[in-house]
Design a protein around this motif. Structure first.
Motif, PDB file in Angstrom:
ATOM      1  N   ASP A 198      -8.052  61.103 -22.473  1.00 27.11           N
ATOM      2  CA  ASP A 198      -7.783  60.066 -21.953  1.00 27.11           C
ATOM      3  C   ASP A 198      -8.206  59.873 -20.582  1.00 27.11           C
ATOM      4  O   ASP A 198      -8.191  58.498 -20.215  1.00 27.11           O
ATOM      5  CB  ASP A 198      -6.248  59.567 -22.083  1.00 27.11           C
ATOM      6  N   THR A 199      -8.752  60.847 -19.901  1.00 29.00           N
ATOM      7  CA  THR A 199      -9.019  60.687 -18.682  1.00 29.00           C
ATOM      8  C   THR A 199     -10.473  59.762 -18.456  1.00 29.00           C
ATOM      9  O   THR A 199     -11.311  60.098 -19.215  1.00 29.00           O
ATOM     10  CB  THR A 199      -9.505  62.053 -17.930  1.00 29.00           C
ATOM     11  N   ALA A 200     -10.376  58.853 -17.731  1.00 28.76           N
ATOM     12  CA  ALA A 200     -11.344  57.748 -17.713  1.00 28.76           C
ATOM     13  C   ALA A 200     -11.113  56.915 -16.756  1.00 28.76           C
ATOM     14  O   ALA A 200     -10.010  56.825 -16.098  1.00 28.76           O
ATOM     15  CB  ALA A 200     -11.808  57.088 -19.015  1.00 28.76           C
ATOM     16  N   ILE A 201     -12.081  55.829 -16.236  1.00 33.04           N
ATOM     17  CA  ILE A 201     -11.863  54.778 -15.347  1.00 33.04           C
ATOM     18  C   ILE A 201     -11.261  53.549 -16.433  1.00 33.04           C
ATOM     19  O   ILE A 201     -12.172  53.499 -17.558  1.00 33.04           O
ATOM     20  CB  ILE A 201     -12.930  54.253 -14.665  1.00 33.04           C
ATOM     21  N   TYR A 202     -10.329  52.943 -16.427  1.00 33.90           N
ATOM     22  CA  TYR A 202      -9.966  51.975 -17.206  1.00 33.90           C
ATOM     23  C   TYR A 202     -10.094  50.644 -16.734  1.00 33.90           C
ATOM     24  O   TYR A 202      -9.618  50.222 -15.381  1.00 33.90           O
ATOM     25  CB  TYR A 202      -8.368  52.034 -17.673  1.00 33.90           C
ATOM     26  N   TYR A 203     -10.740  49.774 -17.699  1.00 33.27           N
ATOM     27  CA  TYR A 203     -11.187  48.372 -16.983  1.00 33.27           C
ATOM     28  C   TYR A 203     -10.359  47.436 -17.951  1.00 33.27           C
ATOM     29  O   TYR A 203     -10.548  47.524 -19.197  1.00 33.27           O
ATOM     30  CB  TYR A 203     -12.462  48.270 -17.274  1.00 33.27           C
TER      31      TYR A 203
ATOM     32  N   GLY B 117     -11.706  48.134 -12.049  1.00 35.94           N
ATOM     33  CA  GLY B 117     -11.182  49.551 -13.051  1.00 35.94           C
ATOM     34  C   GLY B 117     -10.259  50.368 -12.010  1.00 35.94           C
ATOM     35  O   GLY B 117     -10.242  50.136 -10.777  1.00 35.94           O
ATOM     36  N   THR B 118      -9.604  51.236 -12.832  1.00 40.49           N
ATOM     37  CA  THR B 118      -8.708  52.101 -12.153  1.00 40.49           C
ATOM     38  C   THR B 118      -8.689  53.531 -12.865  1.00 40.49           C
ATOM     39  O   THR B 118      -8.733  53.462 -14.161  1.00 40.49           O
ATOM     40  CB  THR B 118      -7.165  51.445 -12.307  1.00 40.49           C
ATOM     41  N   GLN B 119      -8.601  54.467 -11.919  1.00 40.73           N
ATOM     42  CA  GLN B 119      -8.793  55.833 -12.450  1.00 40.73           C
ATOM     43  C   GLN B 119      -7.685  56.343 -12.939  1.00 40.73           C
ATOM     44  O   GLN B 119      -6.697  56.337 -12.478  1.00 40.73           O
ATOM     45  CB  GLN B 119      -9.294  56.719 -11.348  1.00 40.73           C
ATOM     46  N   VAL B 120      -7.720  56.874 -14.269  1.00 42.87           N
ATOM     47  CA  VAL B 120      -6.440  57.816 -15.038  1.00 42.87           C
ATOM     48  C   VAL B 120      -7.168  59.138 -15.196  1.00 42.87           C
ATOM     49  O   VAL B 120      -7.934  59.391 -15.679  1.00 42.87           O
ATOM     50  CB  VAL B 120      -6.226  57.112 -16.046  1.00 42.87           C
TER      51      VAL B 120
END
Length: 125
Positions: free
Chosen positions: A89-94, A118-121
């Motif tokens: 699930d690691t990614a930048i989420y937009y 975007g926010t980093q997870v």
């Protein structure tokens, strides 16, 4: 339209995070709000979406049963509750907004007209 995503961070496998998206600039009664993510070296992929008026939701198969999208119409907020997080699930989420005109596909990023930053997870194993 302005979209401001927040709430990302570092979490261990199995942990939870809640992402928030503050939407402004217009009323969203004819919109769908969605979450996408992009991992390094991969294409942006659909995560979840919600229709502003009806609350109808859709999810990618990879997150069904773990993630929940919701919205607060009064506050113009969209949330993504993420449980049982995995390293993949690691990614930048937009967050993104799609004006519904009958030609769009909820899972296709090109259907969305407006994007947040975007926010980093990051999920550690």
């Amino acid at each position: 339209v302005q979209l401001q995503a927040s709430g990302g961070g570092l979490v261990q496998t199995g942990g939870s995070l809640r992402l928030s998206c503050a939407a402004s600039g217009r009323t969203f009664t004819s919109y769908r709000l969605g979450w996408f993510r992009q991992a390094p070296g991969k294409e942006r992929e659909f995560v979840a979406s919600i229709r502003w008026t009806t609350g109808y939701t859709a999810y990618a198969d990879s997150v069904k049963g773990r993630f929940t999208i919701s919205r607060d119409n009064a506050q113009n907020m969209v949330y993504l509750q993420m449980n049982s997080l995995r390293p993949e699930d690691t990614a930048i989420y937009y967050c993104a907004a799609d004006y519904i005109d009958g030609t769009d596909v909820y899972s296709r990023s090109t259907s969305y007209d407006h994007w947040g930053q975007g926010t980093q997870v990051t999920v550690s194993s």
